[in-house]
Motif scaffolding. Structure first.
Motif, mmCIF file in Angstrom:
data_model
loop_
_atom_site.group_PDB
_atom_site.id
_atom_site.type_symbol
_atom_site.label_atom_id
_atom_site.label_comp_id
_atom_site.label_asym_id
_atom_site.label_seq_id
_atom_site.Cartn_x
_atom_site.Cartn_y
_atom_site.Cartn_z
ATOM 1 N N GLU A 1 21.828 67.629 45.393
ATOM 2 C CA GLU A 1 21.018 66.082 43.947
ATOM 3 C C GLU A 1 20.167 65.684 45.839
ATOM 4 O OE1 GLU A 1 25.248 66.985 42.435
ATOM 5 O OE2 GLU A 1 24.410 66.386 44.973
ATOM 6 N N VAL A 2 19.996 65.520 46.368
ATOM 7 C CA VAL A 2 19.600 65.492 48.030
ATOM 8 C C VAL A 2 18.162 66.493 47.767
ATOM 9 C CG1 VAL A 2 19.047 64.456 50.122
ATOM 10 C CG2 VAL A 2 20.516 63.674 48.419
ATOM 11 N N ALA A 3 18.533 67.486 48.143
ATOM 12 C CA ALA A 3 18.031 68.919 48.145
ATOM 13 C C ALA A 3 17.090 69.020 46.980
ATOM 14 C CB ALA A 3 19.263 69.869 48.066
ATOM 15 N N ALA A 4 17.387 68.637 46.011
ATOM 16 C CA ALA A 4 16.601 69.060 44.657
ATOM 17 C C ALA A 4 15.458 67.798 44.311
ATOM 18 C CB ALA A 4 17.495 68.765 43.231
ATOM 19 N N GLU A 5 15.907 66.828 44.730
ATOM 20 C CA GLU A 5 14.656 65.357 44.767
ATOM 21 C C GLU A 5 13.744 65.867 45.868
ATOM 22 O OE1 GLU A 5 14.643 60.910 45.124
ATOM 23 O OE2 GLU A 5 16.748 62.234 45.710
ATOM 24 N N LEU A 6 14.027 65.950 47.426
ATOM 25 C CA LEU A 6 13.173 67.081 47.870
ATOM 26 C C LEU A 6 11.970 68.179 47.483
ATOM 27 C CD1 LEU A 6 11.941 66.601 50.566
ATOM 28 C CD2 LEU A 6 13.844 68.233 52.023
#
Length: 388
Positions: free
Chosen positions: A315-320
């Motif tokens: 989820e964090v990687a997607a946001e970045l």
């Protein structure tokens, strides 16, 4: 501003790095057992993170806020002192190498450098091994194609922050035809309308691939053959010039019709000009990464390892990834974007320049790094060609 660097000549910082890499200063190497300092992470819930400009997500209404870092602080209680101080690999190396060479802390717990520079840190013993037992997301989600580069087998000391592709960008409408191969750049209708990247590390792999070289095991003769070819193209004025990230302006204005380019830059260019296309040539393109590492004597190593693992949560990687638009080193982030229900995010999930498909991955290669012994000779010849 570029999120990729170029080798800016063979000047002071580069010369110092060569010296440190084994040309006369053997004491520069630090054994694994001598790289750690007393870890203050448990009592000092902070860490210092140095990165490139424009290489992290920011809040739409307040550019000083970085949502993924804020989420990390809320989750762990660890505050991050984030600085955008890296503008050039060699320049930054020159800034912190005196401390590392003299076995002193750098004041930074986590840094991001291009993998060819990360290779230098690893060779010198200036990067600490990360504790993968505390990084389950890295263990599970790191892109298999990036897991074991030649300079850091098993990715013990480095973890990709973002990845990307060096390929070809061109204006299809103005050129009036497709480009499918690197060799298409040398066609007569592109004479004087082609630019190549000036940085040795950024440019050579794509050009070697165009000549049929296996860049995972290229040799010195391959490099010199490439130089002879490029020298001929310069003399015939086929190559307009060599560039840093200013190729973006040349391509946008139409001063050039085709050039070496980075995938993430082209995604942003296409938003303004849909005639710009990016090509992974038939014979292949270079897959590269810019990686996180923890320098020697960092005072908050455990905190830094937790932050690295935070960015490998899908989820964090997607946001970045949605913000920087480079190749995401966490393939599982693709599903997060695809299931978001947001039209723009779904489109990003389907973009092969962010999540390469199987067919494209088959044409991507990670080049063997230039060794310390090769660098002085090769950089001198290349820089003479490009005018650095």
């Amino acid at each position: 501003m570029s999120r990729r660097s170029l080798l800016r000549g063979f000047g002071g910082a580069a010369a110092a790095s060569l010296l440190a890499a084994g040309c006369g200063v053997p004491a520069a190497y630090v054994d694994e057992g001598d790289r750690a300092a007393r870890d203050l992470s448990a009592r000092d819930r902070t860490l210092d993170f140095a990165n490139w400009p424009l290489y992290i997500d920011t809040d739409d209404e307040d550019a000083r806020k970085r949502p993924t870092l804020d989420a990390f602080r809320k989750r762990t209680g660890i505050s991050v002192r984030y600085t955008e101080e890296i503008n050039d690999n060699d320049e930054f190396f020159g800034k912190i190498s005196p401390s590392l060479m003299n076995h002193q802390e750098t004041g930074r717990d986590l840094i991001v450098v291009s993998d060819w520079m990360a290779a230098r840190f690893v060779r010198l013993g200036w990067a600490q091994e990360m504790n993968r037992a505390t990084q389950p997301n890295v263990t599970e989600h790191l892109d298999p194609q990036l897991r074991s580069p030649a300079f850091d087998r098993g990715r013990l000391h480095t973890v990709p922050w973002q990845s990307g592709i060096t390929g070809i960008a061109y204006n299809r409408r103005k050129l009036g035809r497709e480009i499918r191969s690197t060799n298409d750049l040398w066609a007569d209708d592109l004479r004087g309308k082609v630019t190549l990247l000036s940085g040795l590390d950024e440019s050579f792999a794509l050009l070697m691939l165009g000549s049929g070289v296996d860049v995972t095991r290229w040799k010195g003769d391959d490099f010199h053959a490439l130089c002879e070819k490029v020298e001929g193209l310069v003399k015939s004025r086929h190559i307009r010039r060599f560039t840093g990230n200013d190729y973006i302006k040349d391509l946008s204005t139409g001063d050039v019709l085709a050039c070496q380019a980075y995938s993430g830059d082209v995604i942003q260019l296409q938003a303004d000009n849909p005639d710009i296309e990016f090509v992974v040539p038939e014979e292949g393109a270079e897959l590269w990464a810019e990686s996180l590492l923890i320098p020697n004597l960092a005072r908050h190593k455990t905190n830094a390892e937790k932050l690295v693992d935070h960015y490998y949560e899908p989820e964090v990687a997607a946001e970045l990834a949605a913000w920087v638009n480079y190749v995401c080193p966490v393939p599982a982030a693709q599903k997060v974007l695809a299931d978001s229900g947001d039209e723009e995010l779904v489109a990003l999930a389907e973009d092969p320049l962010i999540f390469p498909d199987t067919e494209m991955r088959g044409r991507l290669a990670i080049a063997r790094d230039i060794t310390a012994q090769e660098r002085q000779e090769f950089a001198k010849r290349w820089n003479a060609i490009v005018g650095l």
